[in-house]
Design an enzyme around this catalytic site. Structure first.
Site, mmCIF file in Angstrom:
data_model
loop_
_atom_site.group_PDB
_atom_site.id
_atom_site.type_symbol
_atom_site.label_atom_id
_atom_site.label_comp_id
_atom_site.label_asym_id
_atom_site.label_seq_id
_atom_site.Cartn_x
_atom_site.Cartn_y
_atom_site.Cartn_z
ATOM 1 N N LYS A 1 -8.786 13.815 4.143
ATOM 2 C CA LYS A 1 -7.801 12.853 4.219
ATOM 3 C C LYS A 1 -6.974 13.007 5.077
ATOM 4 O O LYS A 1 -6.719 14.015 5.862
ATOM 5 C CB LYS A 1 -7.222 12.525 2.625
ATOM 6 C CG LYS A 1 -6.325 13.837 2.179
ATOM 7 C CD LYS A 1 -5.801 13.619 1.018
ATOM 8 C CE LYS A 1 -6.745 13.429 -0.201
ATOM 9 N NZ LYS A 1 -6.844 12.229 -0.871
ATOM 10 N N ARG A 2 -6.106 11.917 5.433
ATOM 11 C CA ARG A 2 -5.082 11.917 6.445
ATOM 12 C C ARG A 2 -4.057 13.151 6.297
ATOM 13 O O ARG A 2 -3.854 13.352 4.982
ATOM 14 C CB ARG A 2 -4.333 10.667 6.643
ATOM 15 C CG ARG A 2 -3.123 10.470 7.488
ATOM 16 C CD ARG A 2 -2.613 9.091 7.653
ATOM 17 N NE ARG A 2 -2.486 8.553 6.408
ATOM 18 C CZ ARG A 2 -1.253 8.363 6.023
ATOM 19 N NH1 ARG A 2 -0.095 9.183 6.538
ATOM 20 N NH2 ARG A 2 -1.110 7.876 4.896
ATOM 21 N N LYS B 1 -14.654 7.997 -3.764
ATOM 22 C CA LYS B 1 -16.114 8.124 -3.101
ATOM 23 C C LYS B 1 -16.511 9.432 -3.685
ATOM 24 O O LYS B 1 -17.608 9.753 -3.862
ATOM 25 C CB LYS B 1 -15.893 7.801 -1.730
ATOM 26 C CG LYS B 1 -15.527 6.617 -1.112
ATOM 27 C CD LYS B 1 -14.608 6.866 0.188
ATOM 28 C CE LYS B 1 -14.007 5.537 0.519
ATOM 29 N NZ LYS B 1 -13.413 5.482 1.987
ATOM 30 N N THR C 1 -8.861 6.070 -2.086
ATOM 31 C CA THR C 1 -10.127 5.715 -2.052
ATOM 32 C C THR C 1 -11.120 6.720 -2.036
ATOM 33 O O THR C 1 -12.209 6.729 -2.575
ATOM 34 C CB THR C 1 -10.465 4.752 -1.315
ATOM 35 O OG1 THR C 1 -10.264 4.824 0.163
ATOM 36 C CG2 THR C 1 -9.695 3.374 -1.492
ATOM 37 N N LYS D 1 0.346 14.755 0.808
ATOM 38 C CA LYS D 1 -1.059 14.932 0.157
ATOM 39 C C LYS D 1 -1.132 16.187 0.302
ATOM 40 O O LYS D 1 -2.029 16.483 -0.340
ATOM 41 C CB LYS D 1 -1.892 14.230 1.416
ATOM 42 C CG LYS D 1 -1.731 12.624 1.613
ATOM 43 C CD LYS D 1 -2.878 12.358 2.363
ATOM 44 C CE LYS D 1 -2.599 10.587 2.762
ATOM 45 N NZ LYS D 1 -3.265 9.909 1.799
ATOM 46 N N HIS E 1 0.842 -0.950 -0.031
ATOM 47 C CA HIS E 1 0.133 0.054 -0.158
ATOM 48 C C HIS E 1 0.783 1.320 -0.051
ATOM 49 O O HIS E 1 0.250 2.244 0.251
ATOM 50 C CB HIS E 1 -0.973 0.143 1.218
ATOM 51 C CG HIS E 1 -2.083 -0.705 1.185
ATOM 52 N ND1 HIS E 1 -3.358 -0.591 0.420
ATOM 53 C CD2 HIS E 1 -2.429 -2.073 1.576
ATOM 54 C CE1 HIS E 1 -4.131 -1.395 0.566
ATOM 55 N NE2 HIS E 1 -3.505 -2.330 1.275
#
Length: 833
Positions: A563-564, A675, A671, A569, A372
């Site tokens: 998100k985290r 969504k 993911t 990110k 991952h």
């Protein structure tokens, strides 16, 4: 008599505990209120009514569960065992009602009793069993396995406390204990009769058995007991109800009477406290050595319990141990359960007395490994001294696996000791460390990435040597999410609109959403689509106001990044755009841009200082923007605290723009991007992770692309990237960073955000500054597109119509066919008691 579940495949069987008409349901709720909760209606609290309803639904689940287990035991089935340190299932009640097809009956029954089903759904605590995408993916996979009627068991840890509940105080993240079990959990069933003693620490003793064979005995320092707690996982409108089995650690002897009787009261319960610590909290702080030891103990504990449970099931079926790979396909969800390779070898060699070669063949045929991450630092390694002190026998086994493996490598690549060192299960540079990803690769017959780009980069970078050694073991399995929870359940109005137009088959066959494509050209349908989106935005706006006090207008563009929190990110790239827009509006109040609400959410790891500083920056910018009358009629900023599956049901359906802006080549898949797209948000993103495939599916014209590619990122760094040069040459970037550095968003404090600014100007590891101008230009395209409401609705519809690939059902079918060799097994339901 046997009939099948309600829906396309038949009608739900009737019975005392299985009836689903509203009146029977209402009677059952009242019966459970008195017989389970010990309350009568006049004194019942909301929690009492929730528990009564949950037990009513659970009774209908258990009927399917028993039938499923019985079916599996009577047939020669292969079971998928999904090993994961996280299962972020989200609340169970709504999902179970939907999958059983009894939501309408439950709603009517609640109404007859004077209850509000939505309030009872809201009351449910979210299980604190995961942190982010990996845990949500595992939960989606369990839903799909059951819905596709694949025999499966999810194995994990029953954490007493989740990672933490996030509060925002003075703009900073504050971690609060997640007491998700405080009121009990009506969905789980403890199985204390199934328990395994798990060894930890101590030493090993070699000996020869009665037949003269060399053996090794593990003499532990401590033994803890693993108790399973089972949660039924129903498929969507089918008879199948699989199991999530989570392990709780207990002391083998919880109370020392001798210590108590001599007055040593603390010593009397010391063993209980020490043992139960193992499953106390999700991801303990592993900065100190004791935290690392506890985390390794957690991983070994649940993996050992799970493998021994599978062997017990095999014995119950009276099948020889050699059939283990025929009966179980064991998937390692990232490196957390990879100790399973060494543990299965120990169980087969030391306890089942198999010869090494036979045990190794069984082990390799059993395991598959999902990677991952592309971040080398995220590939788990353990100091061999720590590993050996906690798992002395396993260190010996790892060394033996490594000795044999490197012998094969040397025969294949003679005189290439550099390759041998790279492939070794032991990192010899400095302190010796056990490489868990390497152990997983060597011990598995299949290795996969989770997006096309991720798998390609995986084979070119962190696992390159293994890909060259065994190219046949590598494949891609792009992630997916369950449309049941993340569209049908989260977005009921959109579900109803879609079903009205194309039927409800899309819920299990997401490709059928293609039937919406012609409707993108229908004026009336686009209008109804916009109306649904606006009502979803109203709901989110109300939630944001209640949680943060910030009022946002549902007619504005909802620009969302949840998100985290992590530097790669790039939430702070989003913030730089906000600061730039703020500065533009201050300079030119008449600037023609559509009003925007910038919404953020996500948790930072407790020890990740820079991520927590990014949260502070978001909230600091929000404080200035939201209180400035020159700009707050055109833009506002809010941070949604404690982002989780429960409030995600409000976030995804309300988004207009989905921010997927990680540095290309860093995100494995994502993911959340799926969504958002599934709920009609348009994506602004880089060519990273599954963004690449989303763009391919929805069409480049319906995706806002910016930024360097993964290859360009590498080239830029190789040429000697100098972020300060970018800063000096771009006036808008310089103005934005200078505002932050000057304390404009920190009440004049120049030092608060200095570490963040310095990291960008001196290193900029994730190339924010390099992508800044491209991102700004892309955001201007977003603004122009949003100004055309009809055109935006058309793009939104096409995004939803073309996301069929990103169902977890598709991903599971690929795993079943290409990795697990697992087939559906139909579960027929009888009438029940």
């Amino acid at each position: 008599m046997s009939v099948h579940a309600r829906g396309e495949r038949g009608a739900v069987p009737e019975g005392v505990r299985t009836g689903v008409d509203a009146s029977a349901f209402a009677r059952a709720i009242v019966d459970n209120l008195t017989s389970v909760q010990g309350r009568f209606p006049a004194l019942a609290t909301r929690n009492d009514w929730y528990m009564a309803l949950a037990h009513t639904v659970r009774a209908r689940l258990l009927h399917r569960w028993v039938q499923t287990v019985q079916t599996y035991s009577e047939q020669d089935v292969k079971v998928v065992a999904y090993l994961s340190a996280e299962f972020l299932t989200g609340p169970h009640l709504g999902n179970n009602l939907a999958n059983l097809g009894i939501e309408a009956a439950a709603r009517q029954a609640a109404k007859e009793l004077g209850l509000d089903l939505d309030q009872l759904l809201e009351h449910e605590e979210e299980p604190g069993l995961g942190n982010g995408g990996l845990g949500r993916l595992a939960a989606c996979f369990l839903d799909s396995l059951a819905s596709l009627e694949i025999p499966a068991i999810g194995y994990g840890i029953r954490y007493e406390f989740g990672i933490f509940d996030q509060e925002i105080r003075d703009g900073c993240q504050v971690e609060v204990t997640d007491k998700w079990l405080r009121y009990g959990n009506p969905w789980e069933i403890a199985r204390p009769e199934i328990a395994y003693e798990i060894k930890l620490g101590g030493h090993t003793e070699p000996y020869h058995d009665e037949r003269g064979r060399y053996r090794v005995r593990w003499v532990p320092h401590r033994v803890v007991k693993g108790i399973p707690y089972d949660t039924p996982i129903p498929g969507y409108r089918v008879g199948t109800c699989n199991t999530l089995r989570l392990w709780r650690a207990e002391a083998c002897e919880s109370f020392d009477f001798q210590a108590f009787n001599v007055g040593d009261y603390y010593q009397a319960v010391d063993e209980k406290v020490a043992s139960e610590t193992i499953t106390k909290v999700l991801y303990p702080n592993d900065e100190p050595a004791i935290g690392k030891r506890l985390r390794l103990a957690q991983q070994y504990f649940f993996v050992s319990c799970s493998l021994r449970d599978m062997l017990r099931i095999l014995d119950t079926l009276e099948a020889p141990v050699e059939r283990f790979p025929e009966k179980f396909a064991v998937q390692l969800n990232d490196t957390h359960p990879s100790i399973g390779v060494a543990e299965l070898m120990r169980l087969l060699v030391d306890e089942r007395l198999l010869e090494w070669e036979r045990a190794w063949e069984i082990t390799q045929r059993t395991f598959g490994y999902t990677n991952h991450t592309l971040l080398p630092e995220a590939l788990e390694t353990w100091p061999s001294s720590l590993f050996g002190s906690l798992l002395p026998r396993h260190l010996e086994i790892v060394y033996e696996i490594n000795r044999r493996f490197l012998g094969d490598v040397r025969r294949r690549y003679p005189d290439d000791e550099a390759r041998v060192a790279r492939l070794s299960l032991i990192d010899e540079h400095g302190e010796k460390r056990v490489r868990m990803a390497h152990l997983a690769c060597v011990g598995s017959h299949a290795i996969n990435g989770v997006a096309a780009l991720h798998t390609e980069l995986l084979q070119q970078s962190v696992l390159r040597d293994f890909a060259e050694l065994w190219p046949e073991r590598f494949s891609n399995k792009t992630n997916g999410v369950t449309p049941r929870r993340f569209l049908a359940l989260a977005n009921p109005e959109l579900r109803a609109l879609i079903t009205e137009q194309i039927g409800d088959g899309w819920v299990t066959q997401l490709d059928r959403l293609r039937g919406l494509e012609p409707l993108a050209e229908d004026d009336a349908f686009r209008r109804r689509w916009r109306e649904v989106k606006r009502r979803n935005k109203e709901r989110l706006a109300a939630y944001v106001a209640s949680e943060t006090g910030i009022e946002i207008d549902p007619d504005w563009l909802f620009d969302i990044q949840v998100k985290r929190i992590h530097e790669y990110k790039r939430q702070h790239l989003n913030v730089l755009h906000i600061v730039t827009l703020y500065h533009r509006l201050k300079e030119n109040p008449g600037l023609d841009v559509p009003p925007r609400a910038f919404l953020f959410g996500g948790k930072a790891a407790p020890g990740y200082v820079m991520a927590k500083l990014i949260i502070k920056l978001i909230n600091a910018v929000a404080e200035v923007v939201n209180h400035d009358p020159d700009v707050n009629r055109r833009m506002k900023v809010a941070f949604i605290p404690n982002f989780c599956v429960k409030n995600a049901r409000l976030v995804y359906p309300a988004a207009d723009l989905s921010e997927q802006i990680s540095t290309a080549g860093k995100e494995a898949s994502g993911t959340g991007n799926m969504k958002f797209a599934m709920n009609g948000a348009l994506t602004i993103g880089t060519l990273d992770g599954a963004n690449v495939e989303i763009r391919e599916e929805v069409g480049a014209e319906n995706f806002f692309l910016f930024g360097l590619t993964a290859d360009e990122v590498q080239t830029t760094k190789a040429r000697g990237y100098r972020p300060r040069d970018v800063y000096q040459s771009n006036s808008q970037l310089k103005e934005a960073l200078d505002l932050v550095a000057a304390g404009h968003f920190s009440r004049g404090d120049h030092d608060l955000f200095a570490p963040l600014v310095a990291a960008l100007l001196d290193r900029d590891e994730y190339l924010l500054l390099a992508d800044y101008q491209s991102y700004l230009d892309c955001q201007e395209r977003v603004s122009r597109a949003y100004s055309d409401a009809d055109g935006w609705a058309r793009m939104s519809i096409l995004n939803v119509a073309r996301v069929g690939k990103f169902s977890s059902d598709r991903a599971i079918r690929e795993y079943c066919e290409e990795v697990w060799n697992a087939s559906p097994v139909r579960v027929a339901l009888d009438d029940g008691p």
